[in-house]
Design an enzyme around this catalytic site. Structure first.
Site, PDB file in Angstrom:
ATOM      1  N   HIS A  99      -3.907  -0.785   7.623  1.00  0.00           N
ATOM      2  CA  HIS A  99      -3.092  -1.986   7.835  1.00  0.00           C
ATOM      3  C   HIS A  99      -1.816  -1.681   8.607  1.00  0.00           C
ATOM      4  O   HIS A  99      -1.297  -2.555   9.318  1.00  0.00           O
ATOM      5  CB  HIS A  99      -2.847  -2.682   6.495  1.00  0.00           C
ATOM      6  CG  HIS A  99      -4.128  -3.163   5.900  1.00  0.00           C
ATOM      7  ND1 HIS A  99      -4.749  -4.308   6.319  1.00  0.00           N
ATOM      8  CD2 HIS A  99      -4.935  -2.595   4.971  1.00  0.00           C
ATOM      9  CE1 HIS A  99      -5.882  -4.453   5.664  1.00  0.00           C
ATOM     10  NE2 HIS A  99      -6.019  -3.433   4.843  1.00  0.00           N
ATOM     11  N   TYR A 122      -5.081   5.409   2.567  1.00  0.00           N
ATOM     12  CA  TYR A 122      -6.178   4.764   3.292  1.00  0.00           C
ATOM     13  C   TYR A 122      -5.738   3.383   3.779  1.00  0.00           C
ATOM     14  O   TYR A 122      -5.874   3.048   4.967  1.00  0.00           O
ATOM     15  CB  TYR A 122      -7.401   4.644   2.370  1.00  0.00           C
ATOM     16  CG  TYR A 122      -8.671   4.234   3.075  1.00  0.00           C
ATOM     17  CD1 TYR A 122      -8.895   2.918   3.462  1.00  0.00           C
ATOM     18  CD2 TYR A 122      -9.656   5.169   3.358  1.00  0.00           C
ATOM     19  CE1 TYR A 122     -10.064   2.540   4.114  1.00  0.00           C
ATOM     20  CE2 TYR A 122     -10.824   4.801   4.016  1.00  0.00           C
ATOM     21  CZ  TYR A 122     -11.028   3.493   4.381  1.00  0.00           C
ATOM     22  OH  TYR A 122     -12.179   3.128   5.030  1.00  0.00           O
ATOM     23  N   CYS A 123      -5.200   2.572   2.876  1.00  0.00           N
ATOM     24  CA  CYS A 123      -4.775   1.217   3.243  1.00  0.00           C
ATOM     25  C   CYS A 123      -3.561   1.235   4.160  1.00  0.00           C
ATOM     26  O   CYS A 123      -3.428   0.373   5.034  1.00  0.00           O
ATOM     27  CB  CYS A 123      -4.499   0.394   1.993  1.00  0.00           C
ATOM     28  SG  CYS A 123      -5.967   0.045   1.003  1.00  0.00           S
ATOM     29  N   VAL A 124      -2.666   2.199   3.978  1.00  0.00           N
ATOM     30  CA  VAL A 124      -1.526   2.310   4.884  1.00  0.00           C
ATOM     31  C   VAL A 124      -2.007   2.590   6.298  1.00  0.00           C
ATOM     32  O   VAL A 124      -1.529   1.983   7.270  1.00  0.00           O
ATOM     33  CB  VAL A 124      -0.551   3.411   4.416  1.00  0.00           C
ATOM     34  CG1 VAL A 124       0.486   3.701   5.490  1.00  0.00           C
ATOM     35  CG2 VAL A 124       0.153   2.987   3.124  1.00  0.00           C
ATOM     36  N   SER A 171       0.824  -1.212   0.000  1.00  0.00           N
ATOM     37  CA  SER A 171       0.000   0.000   0.000  1.00  0.00           C
ATOM     38  C   SER A 171       0.858   1.262   0.000  1.00  0.00           C
ATOM     39  O   SER A 171       0.513   2.253  -0.656  1.00  0.00           O
ATOM     40  CB  SER A 171      -0.926  -0.006   1.214  1.00  0.00           C
ATOM     41  OG  SER A 171      -1.792  -1.133   1.183  1.00  0.00           O
TER      42      SER A 171
END
Length: 352
Positions: free
Chosen positions: A103, A98-100, A91
């Protein structure tokens, strides 16, 4: 009571975070959408916006969930923390904040060491664990390398996470806001990330049954580009998802556009094509005018999803006004790119 509150808050967020399409409200969901929502809340712990955004296209929704469930959530050969590290590194490479945030926070909660912050910040040289550093460096490469720095038995799981997050990152870049966290700075933002990590990591400890999502889609023959996953559930998850998404895309993505996107990906080294989107025009030279909006959307999604802006989406919607069509085209392009990125992985030996 806490679980119920989390579910309600996540349901509101799943709807509020999505842009350009209207996801199906959980209270109105029926059929396949209702079943996917039920499984997501059971196994992921909340209705995740990156999954909910697919809901206007039920078969595509099921495909996205099957891939995420079998790759990230099932911990048959690799621990969840390692998988979250791979998801975060991919990511970061794809500039998907957003994904960083999601997660990276989960990784921090699962394995609260400086390494989690370094991975989320894309400072891989600062990762102190040499084994983990090798894994995230491998995951961060624009095109996955055949020389994998982990046991061969983990290739389907870790390769699966990497490929699936190349898909998820593209979907999120097009359809979700930049971050799930409130617009805070300094200590307040660090506190919000810490709290998110506590919540997400607690949900990550839920027991998940391998293969539990596969029955949402019919079995298919595993294509050659997924040979790295062998005959595992990961191979079936990606193959079934690919078949479902291809079937949904057939009426919406002209064969000429599919061929152009695949040809461009075949010659692509994984690096962004540039700050300008002018390259798309040359990639689509000779395409009929009525196919150009679909071609632009698909080509940009595949190679530089961050360049899919409101004008590209508005151009597509003038020809295809339904949300299901928009979700399907983006999903097809995202998965085609993700599988292309993983296609160089080595075939899995039968007994590894």
């Amino acid at each position: 009571m806490t679980a119920l509150l989390t579910t309600r808050v996540a349901r509101r967020a799943a709807l509020a975070h999505v842009e350009h399409v209207t996801p199906v409200d959980p209270s109105a969901a029926t059929g396949l959408v209702r079943e996917v929502y039920r499984q997501v809340e059971r196994d992921f712990g909340m209705l995740a916006p990156p999954i909910a955004l697919h809901s206007p296209a039920p078969a595509v929704l099921a495909a996205a969930w099957v891939m995420l469930h079998e790759s990230l959530l099932v911990t048959a050969t690799a621990p969840r923390a390692t998988k979250e590290a791979v998801a975060t590194a991919v990511s970061a490479a794809n500039a998907c904040p957003y994904c960083v945030d999601v997660h990276g926070a989960t990784l921090s909660g699962l394995d609260n060491r400086p390494d989690s912050a370094a991975i989320a910040a894309d400072r891989l040289d600062d990762v102190t664990d040499p084994g983990l550093r090798a894994v995230v460096r491998w995951a961060r490469r624009p095109v996955l390398d055949a020389a994998v720095p982990f046991p061969a038995a983990q290739l389907p799981d870790l390769g699966g996470v990497a490929v699936v997050f190349h898909y998820i990152n593209r979907m999120v870049s097009v359809f979700l806001q930049p971050s799930p966290l409130p617009p805070l700075t300094g200590r307040a933002r660090r506190g919000a990330k810490w709290m998110a990590g506590r919540v997400m990591s607690s949900l990550a400890y839920r027991p998940v049954v391998a293969g539990a999502a596969l029955d949402l889609l019919p079995p298919v023959t595993v294509p050659p580009d997924l040979a790295w996953a062998g005959t595992t559930r990961i191979a079936q998850a990606l193959a079934r998802a690919g078949s479902a998404i291809a079937a949904a895309a057939a009426p919406v993505v002209p064969e000429r556009i599919q061929d152009r996107v695949r040809a461009r990906l075949a010659a692509w080294d994984g690096t962004p094509p540039g700050p300008s989107a002018s390259w798309v025009d040359s990639a689509l030279t000779g395409v009929p005018d009525d196919e150009l909006p679909t071609g632009r959307l698909a080509m940009l999604t595949a190679l530089s999803a961050y360049q899919v802006g409101p004008a590209v989406i508005a151009g597509f919607k003038r020809h295809h006004p339904h949300d299901a069509s928009l979700v399907t085209v983006v999903s097809w392009a995202a998965l085609t790119a993700a599988r292309s990125i993983g296609a160089r992985l080595p075939p899995r030996a039968p007994n590894t």
